[in-house]
Enzyme design. Structure first.
Site, PDB file in Angstrom:
ATOM      1  CB  CYS A  19      -7.482   3.449  -0.394  1.00 53.88           C
ATOM      2  SG  CYS A  19      -5.840   2.704  -0.588  1.00 53.88           S
ATOM      3  CG  HIS A  82       3.101  -1.669  -4.772  1.00 52.17           C
ATOM      4  ND1 HIS A  82       3.076  -0.302  -4.903  1.00 52.17           N
ATOM      5  CD2 HIS A  82       4.392  -2.030  -4.928  1.00 52.17           C
ATOM      6  CE1 HIS A  82       4.300   0.142  -5.143  1.00 52.17           C
ATOM      7  NE2 HIS A  82       5.112  -0.892  -5.157  1.00 52.17           N
ATOM      8  CD  GLU A 131      -1.813  -6.499  -5.554  1.00 50.34           C
ATOM      9  OE1 GLU A 131      -2.653  -7.378  -5.297  1.00 50.34           O
ATOM     10  OE2 GLU A 131      -2.127  -5.310  -5.798  1.00 50.34           O
ATOM     11  CB  SER A 275      -1.800   6.312  -4.664  1.00 52.51           C
ATOM     12  OG  SER A 275      -1.867   6.211  -6.070  1.00 52.51           O
TER      13      SER A 275
END
Length: 293
Positions: A19, A82, A131, A275
């Site tokens: 991404c 993250h 995260e 990822s």
């Protein structure tokens, strides 16, 4: 993609490979390795063991925490994609480079603002995920992490902290499932609050991958999800597909295909986490072609 020799159809998701946030983080890491003597990443730079191993060979050192990292000239610390609790590095006064995905950074800013305004902050996600740990650190003690609708149902506004829990704000881990976020919001909306605001902070790329993977799983005889076992969005993809296709397999690399039964599977769907590198997808495709002969 059809293998004419054995008439096996490989259905590859349109939303495959890295991404935007992952590509950005790796580009920053590459540049840091060229310009600094020693570079440490606080935890894996992304949640993919193959990529982490590649960067280790290039000189990137993965550290669990700041203990053991000497704050000296030529040393810099990378904040992974993250994100982390920003206070961690401020206390140590390290020279650092932030590779946090801008979407995660946006959620961090929302949490800071909600804390300043006195809301009790509910974070939808996995409390063990980096995260979420970062968001919890920013939110402080006046916050709570909920992973599903059952925990949301059990959440009690009443009790010793009732006053602090009457003004509620709901946000989500960027790689959470939108469906899970909505279920938790629905349960929280039943509580005895005075105010409730919510922010759907789930990444659109995560949602697009989930929708496409579900579509492929409904059509395929078997579904292969490629990505790190520690990757939250990859694990959620696998869970989503298993609900509609029991022949769903979460693998990290082509080597994991040795334990996957694909004989007589005429349509095989392939989807990846955010990822997962393109080369890993191509390696899996080539091995599947040989495996189903």
């Amino acid at each position: 993609m059809r293998n004419k020799r054995n008439s096996t159809n490989l259905l590859v998701s349109r939303h495959s490979g890295f991404c935007f946030g992952v590509r950005r983080a790796l580009r920053i890491a590459e540049d840091a390795l060229k310009t600094h003597r020693r570079v440490f990443s606080l935890g894996p730079i992304i949640h993919n063991p193959q990529v982490v191993n590649e960067f280790s060979k290039k000189g990137l050192i993965t550290a669990k925490n700041t203990r053991g990292i000497k704050n000296e000239k030529g040393v810099t610390v990378l904040v992974p994609s993250h994100g982390i609790n920003p206070e961690v590095l401020k206390k140590k006064r390290f020279s650092y480079i932030d590779t946090t995905c801008p979407l995660v950074g946006r959620v961090q800013k929302i949490v800071k603002d909600l804390k300043r305004r006195g809301y009790f902050i509910i974070i939808v996600g996995n409390k063990k995920h980096p995260e979420v740990r970062g968001l919890s650190g920013i939110a402080g003690k006046n916050s709570l992490v909920l992973k599903d609708k059952f925990q949301a149902k059990a959440f009690n506004i009443r009790g010793p902290h009732a006053l602090q829990r009457r003004r509620l704000a709901l946000i989500a881990q960027t790689t959470a499932a939108v469906s899970n976020f909505r279920e938790i919001l629905s349960e929280i909306a039943k509580k005895d609050f005075t105010e409730l605001i919510s922010f759907n902070t789930v990444c659109k790329n995560t949602t697009d991958r989930e929708n496409e993977a579900r579509r492929l799983a409904q059509k395929a005889d078997a579904m292969i999800i490629i990505g790190g076992k520690q990757s939250a969005n990859t694990s959620k993809l696998a869970d989503t597909c298993k609900k509609v296709n029991k022949f769903t397999y979460h693998i990290e690399s082509k080597d994991d295909l040795n334990n996957v039964l694909l004989k007589r599977k005429k349509k095989i769907g392939i989807a990846t986490g955010a990822s997962t590198p393109i080369y890993a997808i191509n390696e899996v495709i080539e091995k599947i072609r040989g495996k189903v002969k």
